[in-house]
Design an enzyme around this catalytic site. Structure first.
Site, PDB file in Angstrom:
ATOM      1  N   ASP A  47       0.825  -1.205   0.000  1.00  0.00           N
ATOM      2  CA  ASP A  47       0.000   0.000   0.000  1.00  0.00           C
ATOM      3  C   ASP A  47       0.865   1.264   0.000  1.00  0.00           C
ATOM      4  O   ASP A  47       0.455   2.301  -0.528  1.00  0.00           O
ATOM      5  CB  ASP A  47      -0.994   0.010   1.165  1.00  0.00           C
ATOM      6  CG  ASP A  47      -2.300   0.694   0.778  1.00  0.00           C
ATOM      7  OD1 ASP A  47      -2.789   0.419  -0.335  1.00  0.00           O
ATOM      8  OD2 ASP A  47      -2.822   1.501   1.560  1.00  0.00           O
ATOM      9  N   GLU A  88       0.036  10.727   5.444  1.00  0.00           N
ATOM     10  CA  GLU A  88      -0.129   9.285   5.265  1.00  0.00           C
ATOM     11  C   GLU A  88       1.204   8.611   4.909  1.00  0.00           C
ATOM     12  O   GLU A  88       1.518   7.533   5.407  1.00  0.00           O
ATOM     13  CB  GLU A  88      -1.155   9.048   4.165  1.00  0.00           C
ATOM     14  CG  GLU A  88      -1.725   7.654   4.160  1.00  0.00           C
ATOM     15  CD  GLU A  88      -3.035   7.616   3.398  1.00  0.00           C
ATOM     16  OE1 GLU A  88      -3.954   8.359   3.765  1.00  0.00           O
ATOM     17  OE2 GLU A  88      -3.124   6.857   2.423  1.00  0.00           O
ATOM     18  N   GLU A 140     -11.233   5.937  -2.367  1.00  0.00           N
ATOM     19  CA  GLU A 140     -11.258   6.347  -0.959  1.00  0.00           C
ATOM     20  C   GLU A 140     -12.386   5.654  -0.196  1.00  0.00           C
ATOM     21  O   GLU A 140     -12.209   5.221   0.944  1.00  0.00           O
ATOM     22  CB  GLU A 140     -11.416   7.866  -0.846  1.00  0.00           C
ATOM     23  CG  GLU A 140     -10.266   8.666  -1.458  1.00  0.00           C
ATOM     24  CD  GLU A 140      -8.949   8.579  -0.681  1.00  0.00           C
ATOM     25  OE1 GLU A 140      -8.592   7.481  -0.205  1.00  0.00           O
ATOM     26  OE2 GLU A 140      -8.269   9.623  -0.568  1.00  0.00           O
ATOM     27  N   GLU A 210      -9.567  -3.191  -6.339  1.00  0.00           N
ATOM     28  CA  GLU A 210      -9.492  -3.228  -4.872  1.00  0.00           C
ATOM     29  C   GLU A 210      -9.591  -4.670  -4.367  1.00  0.00           C
ATOM     30  O   GLU A 210      -8.870  -5.069  -3.461  1.00  0.00           O
ATOM     31  CB  GLU A 210     -10.598  -2.368  -4.248  1.00  0.00           C
ATOM     32  CG  GLU A 210     -10.382  -0.865  -4.397  1.00  0.00           C
ATOM     33  CD  GLU A 210      -9.271  -0.299  -3.508  1.00  0.00           C
ATOM     34  OE1 GLU A 210      -8.880  -0.963  -2.519  1.00  0.00           O
ATOM     35  OE2 GLU A 210      -8.776   0.794  -3.814  1.00  0.00           O
TER      36      GLU A 210
END
Ligand code: HMH
Length: 221
Positions: A47, A88, A140, A210
């Protein structure tokens, strides 16, 4: 055709795929506390690579918002999203150090490469604002819905993973996703039929990517 509230309609229409992406076994294993930490570490490293690619993608959406949107608050919402990616990236570095994941050695898995290539294709200037802001919302929102399951009252999320879950699952990030959803709905109301189809296809592609990303994190693919 009626064009208001497109997002809710698409989510209902594609509920099976949407649920696969937002209640994936990887997330459910965090929620019920059975997650294998090696899976979490794999997700973390992958990620980090994804988020680094997500920065220029979000910047490209911001650029299109500033040129195409008739509402100046669009730019402010997207800018907020872009700004939070800086924090992040720092979080990923800290977290990786905690879990002994050497980020400099991480090689992108196939599913991650596919996803990053998809983001690159969305950065092309000819891609319409409505289409790319739909992708941003979907990317998101899958994380928001997924990680919010790990914060539910009856969840048994391991304490070491709570911080990660709060990053995306918390109310603040939920608010951001709802702001994005309003932007997308408003944009789609004015979109041509052709753009509408492109946006829907893009939404579906995000869901598939995803799911593949979660599969990869669990150790498949
Ligand atoms: C794969 N999807 C993936 N990674 C993320 N960090 C997000 C969505 C949300 O930002």
């Amino acid at each position: 055709v009626k064009k208001d509230g497109m997002i809710d309609r698409w989510v209902k229409k594609h509920l099976l795929l949407y649920t696969e992406a937002t209640s994936h076994p990887f997330i459910l294993s965090i929620r019920d506390g059975t997650i294998d930490f090696s899976s979490f570490k794999r997700w973390l490293g992958q990620d980090y690579i994804f988020v680094r690619e997500f920065v220029p993608f979000t910047a490209s959406v911001l650029l299109k918002a500033s040129k195409n949107s008739d509402d100046s608050s669009d730019m402010e919402v997207i800018l907020r999203g872009l700004a939070s990616l800086s924090d992040e990236i720092s979080w990923f570095k800290q977290e990786a150090a905690k879990w002994d994941v050497p980020l400099s050695d991480v090689i992108a898995h196939k599913s991650n490469q596919n996803y990053c290539r998809f983001l690159e294709s969305l950065m092309l200037p000819e891609l319409e604002y409505c289409v790319v802001v739909t992708a941003l919302w979907a990317i998101e929102t899958v994380y928001q819905e997924s990680f919010s399951h790990c914060l539910e009252d009856d969840s048994k999320t391991p304490p070491e993973l709570l911080e990660a879950c709060k990053r995306w699952g918390s109310e603040g990030f939920g608010e951001f996703c709802r702001s994005l959803q309003k932007i997308v709905n408003r944009c789609l109301e004015k979109a041509s039929d052709e753009e509408l189809i492109k946006a829907e296809v893009t939404f579906l592609r995000v869901l598939e990517l995803e799911i593949e990303f979660w599969n990869m994190s669990r150790g498949g693919g």
